[in-house]
Design a protein around this motif. Structure first.
Motif, short mmCIF file in Angstrom:
data_model
loop_
_atom_site.label_atom_id
_atom_site.label_comp_id
_atom_site.label_asym_id
_atom_site.label_seq_id
_atom_site.Cartn_x
_atom_site.Cartn_y
_atom_site.Cartn_z
N VAL A 169 38.52 47.38 38.84
CA VAL A 169 38.47 46.77 39.99
C VAL A 169 39.56 45.23 39.43
O VAL A 169 40.60 45.27 38.48
N SER A 170 40.42 45.70 41.60
CA SER A 170 42.00 45.25 40.41
C SER A 170 42.19 43.48 40.33
O SER A 170 40.98 42.64 41.17
N ALA A 190 40.36 41.27 43.70
CA ALA A 190 38.65 41.45 43.47
C ALA A 190 38.44 39.81 42.93
O ALA A 190 37.51 39.54 42.77
N TYR A 191 39.17 39.67 42.20
CA TYR A 191 38.55 38.10 41.59
C TYR A 191 38.10 37.16 42.49
O TYR A 191 36.28 37.09 41.33
N ARG A 192 38.24 37.11 43.30
CA ARG A 192 37.95 36.18 44.05
C ARG A 192 36.15 36.31 44.44
O ARG A 192 35.16 35.78 43.86
N GLU A 193 36.11 37.88 45.15
CA GLU A 193 34.98 38.73 45.31
C GLU A 193 34.03 38.35 44.01
O GLU A 193 32.97 38.39 43.82
N ILE A 194 34.45 38.83 42.68
CA ILE A 194 33.20 38.61 41.56
C ILE A 194 32.94 37.46 41.31
O ILE A 194 31.44 37.53 41.24
N SER A 228 30.93 36.95 44.33
CA SER A 228 29.23 36.90 44.64
C SER A 228 28.12 37.05 43.64
O SER A 228 27.28 37.62 43.47
N ARG A 264 28.79 39.31 41.02
CA ARG A 264 28.32 40.19 40.43
C ARG A 264 28.82 40.71 38.47
O ARG A 264 29.21 39.23 38.11
#
Length: 373
Positions: free
Chosen positions: A6-7, A10-14, A17, A19
């Motif tokens: 996971v690059s 993607a921190y913001r999405e993690i 969301s 996750r």
């Protein structure tokens, strides 16, 4: 073997969301700081990690790696893989991380792959995600958005913030402390690192739902033992101020509920009636003791005596009215003069004053502060 990563992009999405994350660091690392959506299922215990670290220091990485495999082997290894598998079965979208996204992440991912589970690990690990959250709090773009809700003790600032979740972030809620000497909650505050992490996530979520304005309660740099990061606090100190006003009697009743009814109820629910009332009594006395130097010994002793009298009436007759005496004195002799002094220093930044109804109306009339339609 799978090398899914996971690059950093993607921190913001993690965080937005929520996750699920498996934190494979040792428990001592996790206790110092982690993320709200992370679960500690370590590759090594604290003792094992210490042994491997000592070996690395004296004999180098190859010997340390060999020792790690020796310590986590057989039934121990199988049990840890099984724990990761159970988590994956419950959270198939999970990913894992270690401190830097290095050896421990890769070993965990490899063992899971051998067991039939392909789980991604987070590039940069805990350190990378933590740095992303720190940068979020230090972002210059946040500063012009800030609007500070000030108000004398007992005016109901937190109530206003909670009624406007689309534009507000609750600093005291994040710190699990109400800010004043009487602000302690019966549950522990987060560590400083977790306070910062949780605050940054709250800011990310706020930016997603209302990027044009950030409404915050007026706070000192310390909320209990949690301190607001300096760049963020500096932004608060430069922001415009709205002053919430409330009548004297309303303030007294609000503080009676917060300091007395709420805290006594929660202590008794946790500890039972007798022990809970004792813990509640200690909370009141310790709260005065915490500001006794600024109060002066004479005022502090008077307040302690009034508290004892009120506690006796509460215990014997279930009458809490006497608590209003020390609350009124505390406001008159301590909180109100301190607030007036602080407000004078902010006078040039004040843009509006009014009661709760007027403040809500004023906020609704500001185009960038209106709730999303």
């Amino acid at each position: 073997m799978s090398h899914t990563i996971v690059s950093t992009a993607a921190y913001r999405e993690i965080f937005l969301s929520g996750r699920p994350l498996i934190d494979v660091r040792a428990p001592v690392e996790f206790a110092k700081g982690a993320f709200f959506n992370s679960h500690n299922l370590p590759l090594m215990t604290d003792t094992e990690r210490q042994q491997v670290g000592t070996c690395y220091k004296h004999h180098g990485p190859t010997a340390a790696l060999a020792l790690g495999h020796q310590l986590v082997n057989g039934a121990t290894k199988d049990a840890r893989i099984a724990a990761w598998q159970r988590f994956y079965q419950q959270h198939p979208d999970a990913c894992l991380y270690c401190f830097r996204g290095g050896m421990r992440s890769q070993i965990t991912q490899g063992w899971l792959h051998e067991a039939g589970v392909d789980m991604a690990y987070v590039q940069g690990g805990y350190k990378g995600m933590r740095q992303f959250l720190i940068q979020t709090l230090e972002s210059p773009a946040l500063m012009p958005q800030m609007l500070i809700l000030s108000g004398i003790t007992g005016s109901g600032k937190t109530e206003v913030l909670l009624q406007r979740p689309h534009e507000a972030v609750d600093l005291e809620g994040t710190a699990n402390h109400r800010g004043s000497s009487f602000g302690k909650e019966i549950t522990a505050q987060p560590t400083q690192i977790n306070f910062e992490n949780n605050l940054a996530v709250a800011i990310l979520r706020h930016q997603q739902r209302h990027p044009k304005r950030l409404l915050l309660e007026d706070e000192s740099h310390l909320i209990g033992h949690c301190f607001i990061p300096k760049p963020f606090f500096d932004g608060m100190q430069a922001a415009k101020v709205v002053v919430l006003e409330a009548p004297w009697e309303q303030r007294l009743q609000r503080l009676l509920e917060q300091y007395v009814h709420k805290m006594c109820r929660e202590f008794c629910q946790r500890d039972g009636q007798e022990a809970g009332f004792e813990a509640f009594s200690q909370y009141l006395h310790q709260s005065i003791k915490g500001i006794s130097r600024r109060l002066g010994s004479e005022k502090a002793n008077t307040l302690q005596a009034l508290i004892d009298e009120a506690l006796q009436a509460q215990q014997q007759r279930n009458d809490t009215a006497l608590h209003l005496q020390w609350i009124a004195l505390l406001l008159e002799k301590y909180y109100d003069p301190m607030y007036q002094y602080q407000l004078q220093r902010k006078s040039s930044r004040i843009v509006f004053r009014g009661d709760q109804t007027a403040v809500h109306q004023w906020l609704d009339e500001q185009p960038s502060m209106s709730a999303p339609r």
